[in-house]
Design an enzyme around this catalytic site. Structure first.
Site, PDB file in Angstrom:
ATOM      1  N   HIS A  25       0.841  -1.202   0.000  1.00 60.90           N
ATOM      2  CA  HIS A  25       0.000   0.000   0.000  1.00 60.90           C
ATOM      3  C   HIS A  25       0.877   1.255   0.000  1.00 60.90           C
ATOM      4  O   HIS A  25       0.676   2.167  -0.812  1.00 60.90           O
ATOM      5  CB  HIS A  25      -0.899  -0.021   1.236  1.00 60.90           C
ATOM      6  CG  HIS A  25      -1.754   1.187   1.415  1.00 60.90           C
ATOM      7  ND1 HIS A  25      -3.111   1.178   1.165  1.00 60.90           N
ATOM      8  CD2 HIS A  25      -1.454   2.453   1.838  1.00 60.90           C
ATOM      9  CE1 HIS A  25      -3.602   2.386   1.412  1.00 60.90           C
ATOM     10  NE2 HIS A  25      -2.628   3.175   1.825  1.00 60.90           N
ATOM     11  N   GLU A  26       1.853   1.295   0.902  1.00 59.66           N
ATOM     12  CA  GLU A  26       2.706   2.470   1.011  1.00 59.66           C
ATOM     13  C   GLU A  26       3.606   2.645  -0.214  1.00 59.66           C
ATOM     14  O   GLU A  26       3.789   3.763  -0.709  1.00 59.66           O
ATOM     15  CB  GLU A  26       3.555   2.393   2.287  1.00 59.66           C
ATOM     16  CG  GLU A  26       2.758   2.520   3.570  1.00 59.66           C
ATOM     17  CD  GLU A  26       2.014   3.836   3.666  1.00 59.66           C
ATOM     18  OE1 GLU A  26       2.546   4.853   3.191  1.00 59.66           O
ATOM     19  OE2 GLU A  26       0.894   3.849   4.208  1.00 59.66           O
ATOM     20  N   HIS A  29       1.840   4.265  -3.126  1.00 60.07           N
ATOM     21  CA  HIS A  29       1.795   5.731  -3.043  1.00 60.07           C
ATOM     22  C   HIS A  29       3.066   6.336  -3.628  1.00 60.07           C
ATOM     23  O   HIS A  29       3.021   7.283  -4.424  1.00 60.07           O
ATOM     24  CB  HIS A  29       1.661   6.176  -1.586  1.00 60.07           C
ATOM     25  CG  HIS A  29       0.319   5.962  -0.981  1.00 60.07           C
ATOM     26  ND1 HIS A  29      -0.855   6.282  -1.619  1.00 60.07           N
ATOM     27  CD2 HIS A  29      -0.046   5.475   0.244  1.00 60.07           C
ATOM     28  CE1 HIS A  29      -1.883   6.004  -0.831  1.00 60.07           C
ATOM     29  NE2 HIS A  29      -1.415   5.512   0.306  1.00 60.07           N
TER      30      HIS A  29
END
Length: 231
Positions: A25-26, A29
């Site tokens: 997820h990170e 980004h």
């Protein structure tokens, strides 16, 4: 000893998929931010799949594991990948894309988990070996944890990803007013998801508001798993 081993396996089947989900997820980004002109995450060596660069011991492991074991919801956080919106070629639209990348990655990972679960069912047959059950538990948790993380992060509550998407949609004046809520976002979420359910359990905030849409989304992924399994 048997009970302790069972507890450790259950914990591992939560922590492993949770860490993978949060790390991807990170990194998503940071990937999208770099594609759109902001290399900050790359410069700070955060575009890495090394969990140690992203894991917050309490927010990534302890709190989500406790929630999953007690309420079957997964809320947590990692060390945020740094994004400087003013380095994006289009700060307003760029932040929307960067914010959507994290939940989008989680939904993609849930699909991968569903395919892997379906393949496991197809090829394991009637084999009930303990290690196969452990792998199946990981895939099951991987699907639902990713769905929960995507859902939670799309909530329009600062500082979640959904709040950045809302800011990009709102008129600029309204977006500036909305941004003022950001310092109070975690307090509001803490009250909604932890304090109110403890003080007013009959309200069923989690059971009535959070769980139904997540289960509805999750069922689509399990249908994919059934399709792959040939059921």
């Amino acid at each position: 000893m048997g009970a302790m081993n069972e507890f450790l396996l259950q914990a591992a089947a939560i922590i492993i998929p949770l860490v993978i989900a949060i790390v991807f997820h990170e990194v998503a980004h940071g990937w999208v931010a770099r594609m759109l002109g902001d290399p900050t995450a790359h410069e700070q060596r955060r575009l890495s799949f090394n969990p140690l660069r992203h894991v917050d011991p309490f927010g990534t492991i302890i709190l989500p594991a406790m929630l999953w074991l007690t309420t079957h919801t997964a809320f947590g956080w990692a060390k945020p990948v740094p994004v400087n919106k003013w380095r994006l070629r289009d700060p307003r639209k760029g932040m929307m894309a960067v914010a959507a990348a994290g939940p989008g990655m989680n939904l993609l990972l849930a699909a991968v988990g569903a395919v892997l679960l379906g393949l496991l069912i197809r090829f394991a047959g009637e084999n009930e070996a303990p290690w196969l059950q452990f792998v199946a538990d990981n895939f099951n948790n991987f699907i639902m944890i990713n769905v929960f993380l995507a859902f939670f992060n799309l909530l329009p509550i600062p500082p979640f990803d959904g709040s950045h998407i809302i800011e990009g949609v709102l008129p600029r004046a309204a977006a500036r007013q909305y941004e003022r809520l950001r310092p109070f976002g975690f307090i509001l979420l803490f009250v909604l998801l932890l304090v109110i359910p403890q003080l007013f359990p009959d309200w069923g905030v989690i059971e009535r508001v959070v769980v139904p849409p997540v289960l509805w989304i999750g069922e689509h992924y399990y249908n994919l798993a059934r399709l792959v399994a040939g059921l």
